[in-house]
Scaffold this motif. Sequence first.
Motif, short mmCIF file in Angstrom:
data_model
loop_
_atom_site.label_atom_id
_atom_site.label_comp_id
_atom_site.label_asym_id
_atom_site.label_seq_id
_atom_site.Cartn_x
_atom_site.Cartn_y
_atom_site.Cartn_z
N LEU A 143 -13.39 11.46 51.12
CA LEU A 143 -13.70 10.82 50.02
C LEU A 143 -14.19 9.48 49.35
O LEU A 143 -15.36 9.24 48.61
N ASP A 144 -13.86 8.49 50.10
CA ASP A 144 -13.80 7.46 49.03
C ASP A 144 -14.83 6.16 49.98
O ASP A 144 -14.58 5.28 48.67
N GLY A 145 -15.21 6.73 50.50
CA GLY A 145 -16.40 5.69 51.15
C GLY A 145 -16.23 4.29 52.15
O GLY A 145 -16.96 4.00 52.43
N GLU A 146 -15.11 4.83 52.15
CA GLU A 146 -14.26 3.56 53.34
C GLU A 146 -14.52 3.82 54.15
O GLU A 146 -14.17 2.79 55.35
N HIS A 147 -14.22 5.56 55.03
CA HIS A 147 -13.65 5.33 56.16
C HIS A 147 -15.26 6.11 56.62
O HIS A 147 -15.83 6.61 56.74
N PHE A 148 -15.74 5.96 58.09
CA PHE A 148 -16.71 6.11 58.91
C PHE A 148 -16.20 7.44 59.29
O PHE A 148 -17.12 8.47 59.91
N LEU A 149 -14.76 7.62 59.88
CA LEU A 149 -14.53 8.79 60.49
C LEU A 149 -13.16 8.94 59.53
O LEU A 149 -12.36 8.37 60.31
N VAL A 150 -12.65 10.74 59.87
CA VAL A 150 -10.93 11.06 59.22
C VAL A 150 -11.31 12.30 60.33
O VAL A 150 -11.70 13.57 60.35
N VAL A 151 -9.83 11.94 61.15
CA VAL A 151 -9.90 13.35 61.77
C VAL A 151 -8.48 14.35 61.17
O VAL A 151 -7.48 13.55 60.60
N LEU A 152 -8.27 15.42 61.32
CA LEU A 152 -7.61 16.00 60.09
C LEU A 152 -6.87 17.02 61.22
O LEU A 152 -7.36 18.29 61.42
N ASP A 153 -6.05 16.13 62.11
CA ASP A 153 -5.24 16.97 63.32
C ASP A 153 -4.73 18.25 62.99
O ASP A 153 -3.73 17.89 61.74
N GLU A 154 -4.59 19.33 64.15
CA GLU A 154 -3.61 20.94 63.30
C GLU A 154 -4.29 20.48 61.60
O GLU A 154 -3.32 21.68 61.38
N ILE A 155 -5.32 20.69 61.51
CA ILE A 155 -5.34 21.48 60.21
C ILE A 155 -5.05 22.82 59.68
O ILE A 155 -5.37 23.71 58.64
N THR A 156 -5.82 23.87 60.99
CA THR A 156 -5.92 25.02 60.75
C THR A 156 -4.82 25.74 60.62
O THR A 156 -5.13 26.92 60.11
N TYR A 157 -3.90 25.43 61.23
CA TYR A 157 -2.58 26.34 60.78
C TYR A 157 -2.37 25.79 59.44
O TYR A 157 -1.90 26.68 58.63
N PRO A 158 -1.79 24.60 58.37
CA PRO A 158 -1.89 25.15 56.69
C PRO A 158 -2.81 26.03 56.57
O PRO A 158 -2.62 26.63 55.42
N LEU A 159 -3.93 25.86 56.89
CA LEU A 159 -4.87 26.62 55.79
C LEU A 159 -4.41 28.41 56.61
O LEU A 159 -4.48 28.93 55.59
N ILE A 160 -4.50 28.94 57.70
CA ILE A 160 -4.50 30.08 58.04
C ILE A 160 -2.71 30.62 57.45
O ILE A 160 -2.45 31.77 56.99
N TYR A 161 -1.81 29.95 57.40
CA TYR A 161 -0.39 29.90 56.85
C TYR A 161 -1.22 30.07 54.97
O TYR A 161 0.18 30.37 54.61
N GLY A 162 -2.15 29.50 54.55
CA GLY A 162 -2.11 29.69 53.11
C GLY A 162 -1.43 28.33 52.40
O GLY A 162 -1.39 28.37 51.39
#
Length: 193
Positions: free
Chosen positions: A114-133
């Motif tokens: 959200l900061d507007g300073e980044h061109f690309l942010v990679v969220l590596d392996e974020i699906t696991y914390p999502l599916i674990y709740g």
Amino acid sequence: MQIETPPSEKRYERPEGERRGLIIVNTGDGKGKSTAAFGLALRAFGRQHVHGRRVAIFQFMKVPSARFGEHRVFEQIGLPIEGLGDGFSWKSKDLDHSAQLARDGWQKARAAILDGEHFLVVLDEITYPLIYGWLPLDEVLQTLQQRPKDVHVCLTGRRCPSEIIDIADTVTEMTMVKHAFKAGVPAQRGIED
């Protein structure tokens, strides 16, 4: 193998739409999800002089002290990569602590998106914390939808929630056809670590 004649004409017309930030998902049971995201990050990092904004990689399942090959080379070139977790869930001594690390890490990643300073942010392996709740899916979706219009976000991991796939611009599913591990070959340093 079928031999093909190389195409003699362009197979598509260049899109006329506006350039904007994309949501990119690498999911599936095959190898290469993180590797593809790291390649994307390297490509974007190599163009920083053009767009003047940063690239960041957040790894939700890796420990902050991780020293895999990608960490070593990214450190050498100055591409930020940060482990936010405490490793594989089956190695965790305290899943409540693992969940808290994911939530704390998400706040860092969310700020970068959200900061507007980044061109690309990679969220590596974020699906696991999502599916674990461990992370609220609604908050992740809201952040992706509210990001500045020129910020790209790449999410990786198996079993990506359909709600994220629905809003994504590009989704690639890696399919395992064959894997050395299934034949009893252990992970190879520099290839799978």
